[in-house]
Design a protein around this motif. Structure first.
Motif, mmCIF file in Angstrom:
data_model
loop_
_atom_site.group_PDB
_atom_site.id
_atom_site.type_symbol
_atom_site.label_atom_id
_atom_site.label_comp_id
_atom_site.label_asym_id
_atom_site.label_seq_id
_atom_site.Cartn_x
_atom_site.Cartn_y
_atom_site.Cartn_z
ATOM 1 N N ALA A 25 -1.647 -6.163 -2.404
ATOM 2 C CA ALA A 25 -0.189 -6.113 -2.524
ATOM 3 C C ALA A 25 0.321 -4.684 -2.380
ATOM 4 O O ALA A 25 1.338 -4.433 -1.725
ATOM 5 C CB ALA A 25 0.240 -6.691 -3.878
ATOM 6 N N GLY A 26 -0.398 -3.747 -3.011
ATOM 7 C CA GLY A 26 -0.005 -2.351 -2.896
ATOM 8 C C GLY A 26 -0.130 -1.837 -1.479
ATOM 9 O O GLY A 26 0.711 -1.071 -0.999
ATOM 10 N N GLN A 27 -1.194 -2.260 -0.781
ATOM 11 C CA GLN A 27 -1.390 -1.835 0.597
ATOM 12 C C GLN A 27 -0.297 -2.394 1.504
ATOM 13 O O GLN A 27 0.191 -1.711 2.411
ATOM 14 C CB GLN A 27 -2.760 -2.275 1.109
ATOM 15 C CG GLN A 27 -3.123 -1.712 2.477
ATOM 16 C CD GLN A 27 -3.146 -0.197 2.472
ATOM 17 O OE1 GLN A 27 -3.758 0.418 1.604
ATOM 18 N NE2 GLN A 27 -2.470 0.417 3.432
ATOM 19 N N LYS A 28 0.093 -3.623 1.241
ATOM 20 C CA LYS A 28 1.166 -4.227 2.027
ATOM 21 C C LYS A 28 2.460 -3.438 1.866
ATOM 22 O O LYS A 28 3.198 -3.213 2.833
ATOM 23 C CB LYS A 28 1.369 -5.675 1.600
ATOM 24 C CG LYS A 28 2.408 -6.421 2.412
ATOM 25 C CD LYS A 28 2.498 -7.875 1.976
ATOM 26 C CE LYS A 28 3.546 -8.622 2.804
ATOM 27 N NZ LYS A 28 3.656 -10.045 2.388
ATOM 28 N N GLU A 29 2.733 -2.999 0.636
ATOM 29 C CA GLU A 29 3.934 -2.205 0.380
ATOM 30 C C GLU A 29 3.866 -0.856 1.090
ATOM 31 O O GLU A 29 4.849 -0.403 1.694
ATOM 32 C CB GLU A 29 4.120 -1.996 -1.121
ATOM 33 C CG GLU A 29 5.368 -1.199 -1.469
ATOM 34 C CD GLU A 29 5.506 -0.919 -2.961
ATOM 35 O OE1 GLU A 29 6.496 -0.275 -3.348
ATOM 36 O OE2 GLU A 29 4.604 -1.320 -3.730
ATOM 37 N N MET A 30 2.689 -0.190 1.026
ATOM 38 C CA MET A 30 2.524 1.099 1.703
ATOM 39 C C MET A 30 2.703 0.948 3.210
ATOM 40 O O MET A 30 3.389 1.749 3.858
ATOM 41 C CB MET A 30 1.150 1.683 1.389
ATOM 42 C CG MET A 30 0.968 2.164 -0.034
ATOM 43 S SD MET A 30 1.902 3.670 -0.412
ATOM 44 C CE MET A 30 0.936 4.893 0.478
ATOM 45 N N ASP A 31 2.095 -0.088 3.776
ATOM 46 C CA ASP A 31 2.206 -0.319 5.220
ATOM 47 C C ASP A 31 3.651 -0.602 5.619
ATOM 48 O O ASP A 31 4.125 -0.153 6.664
ATOM 49 C CB ASP A 31 1.314 -1.480 5.643
ATOM 50 C CG ASP A 31 -0.166 -1.138 5.581
ATOM 51 O OD1 ASP A 31 -0.500 0.069 5.586
ATOM 52 O OD2 ASP A 31 -0.989 -2.078 5.520
ATOM 53 N N SER A 32 4.354 -1.361 4.768
ATOM 54 C CA SER A 32 5.743 -1.695 5.067
ATOM 55 C C SER A 32 6.624 -0.451 5.064
ATOM 56 O O SER A 32 7.479 -0.270 5.948
ATOM 57 C CB SER A 32 6.249 -2.712 4.035
ATOM 58 O OG SER A 32 7.620 -2.986 4.235
ATOM 59 N N LYS A 33 6.413 0.436 4.082
ATOM 60 C CA LYS A 33 7.208 1.662 4.033
ATOM 61 C C LYS A 33 6.881 2.573 5.215
ATOM 62 O O LYS A 33 7.780 3.181 5.804
ATOM 63 C CB LYS A 33 6.968 2.384 2.703
ATOM 64 C CG LYS A 33 7.653 1.730 1.523
ATOM 65 C CD LYS A 33 7.660 2.602 0.285
ATOM 66 C CE LYS A 33 6.320 2.646 -0.398
ATOM 67 N NZ LYS A 33 6.389 3.316 -1.718
ATOM 68 N N ALA A 34 5.596 2.658 5.557
ATOM 69 C CA ALA A 34 5.214 3.496 6.702
ATOM 70 C C ALA A 34 5.842 2.972 7.987
ATOM 71 O O ALA A 34 6.345 3.750 8.812
ATOM 72 C CB ALA A 34 3.691 3.531 6.835
ATOM 73 N N GLU A 35 5.838 1.659 8.151
ATOM 74 C CA GLU A 35 6.448 1.087 9.350
ATOM 75 C C GLU A 35 7.944 1.377 9.403
ATOM 76 O O GLU A 35 8.488 1.725 10.452
ATOM 77 C CB GLU A 35 6.212 -0.422 9.392
ATOM 78 C CG GLU A 35 6.803 -1.071 10.638
ATOM 79 C CD GLU A 35 6.517 -2.556 10.731
ATOM 80 O OE1 GLU A 35 6.900 -3.163 11.751
ATOM 81 O OE2 GLU A 35 5.905 -3.105 9.798
ATOM 82 N N MET A 36 8.618 1.255 8.247
ATOM 83 C CA MET A 36 10.054 1.526 8.200
ATOM 84 C C MET A 36 10.360 2.973 8.582
ATOM 85 O O MET A 36 11.248 3.244 9.393
ATOM 86 C CB MET A 36 10.591 1.245 6.801
ATOM 87 C CG MET A 36 12.084 1.447 6.653
ATOM 88 S SD MET A 36 12.562 1.905 4.969
ATOM 89 C CE MET A 36 11.948 3.585 4.842
ATOM 90 N N VAL A 37 9.587 3.914 8.010
ATOM 91 C CA VAL A 37 9.833 5.331 8.267
ATOM 92 C C VAL A 37 9.517 5.696 9.712
ATOM 93 O O VAL A 37 10.339 6.299 10.421
ATOM 94 C CB VAL A 37 9.007 6.203 7.296
ATOM 95 C CG1 VAL A 37 9.022 7.668 7.740
ATOM 96 C CG2 VAL A 37 9.543 6.087 5.876
#
Length: 266
Positions: free
Chosen positions: A147-159
């Motif tokens: 779940a934490g990795q999914k959140e990190m990946d999502s933020k990286a994609e957004m940025v």
């Protein structure tokens, strides 16, 4: 732009102009350019700034330095990449990005303006607020849980995608009216022990590989002593841009395309 005249704002007000107040909260308040750059001679400030590139390997230091001076031109050139320092723990990633950021204020590796621990909404707003300035988002790392990795990946994609496309996320209020959309208006710089996965990320990243042996501690100490002059160099540069903005606005985009085509060819 005010009454047809352009000003460059930071947390300390307008460069070269008194009587304009700016309020920035949290670590963004550290973005403070000298209002009176004449306190340090342009040549002395510029020499100190250029020496920044002597304190590490060219392949790392030159792009990092150049990104500082590209940032005030973001409105004209719309840089579509995120600068990414990749290196293991102890390779001075955060120290180097903080030192470069001293071109826009007094920063150190413990007080960088953003972190990947920030929420996506906060990162989005910060990238919008820092128009024509570099934003360092520190310490991207793999998360210990799915779940934490999914959140990190999502933020990286957004940025990374937002920086590449200069786009924000459209959202609605509970009454179905549109919220304000925030999109990147400056430069994005990040650091981490690895880069985010995905081909769409890779196409929008300018990756600098940093080794522990690339930086000497004694050299860093010398750079840190000179770092207060970096902001004076940037302020002198910004005043020059302000004076020549009409010509730069007309000529620079075409020059950029020529340099880009030459780089691709060579």
């Amino acid at each position: 732009e005010l009454n047809g005249e352009r000003f460059f704002l930071s947390g300390s007000g307008a460069v070269g102009r008194e009587g304009i107040e700016v309020t920035l909260g949290g670590n963004l308040a550290k973005y403070q350019l000298p209002q009176d750059p004449s306190a340090v001679a342009p040549i002395d400030a510029a020499r100190a700034s250029v020496r920044f590139m002597d304190f590490g390997r060219d392949e790392v230091m030159v792009p990092l330095w150049a990104t500082m001076y590209l940032s005030p031109l973001a409105e004209l050139l719309n840089p579509a990449f995120t600068l990414w320092l990749q290196g293991s723990s102890g390779s001075f990633k955060s120290v180097l990005t903080a030192l470069a950021l001293c071109h826009f204020g007094e920063f150190d590796y413990l007080n960088l303006p953003a972190s990947w621990r920030d929420t996506a909404n906060r990162l989005e707003l910060t990238m919008f607020t820092l128009k024509d300035m570099p934003l360092v988002i520190d310490d991207w790392h793999p998360a210990p849980t799915p779940a934490g990795q999914k959140e990190m990946d999502s933020k990286a994609e957004m940025v990374v995608r937002g920086q590449g496309n200069k786009s924000g996320r459209g959202r609605l209020r509970s009454d179905a009216t549109a919220r304000d959309t925030y999109y990147p208006r400056g430069m994005a710089i990040s650091s981490g022990e690895q880069v985010p996965g995905g081909e769409s990320h890779a196409a929008r990243l300018f990756v600098l590989d940093l080794e522990k042996t690339d930086t000497e501690v004694a050299q860093l100490s010398l750079a840190q002593k000179e770092s207060r002059n970096y902001a004076y160099a940037m302020a002198h540069y910004i005043l020059w841009l302000q004076t020549n903005w009409g010509r730069i606005k007309e000529d620079l985009p075409a020059q950029f395309e020529l340099w880009r085509d030459r780089a691709l060819a060579e």
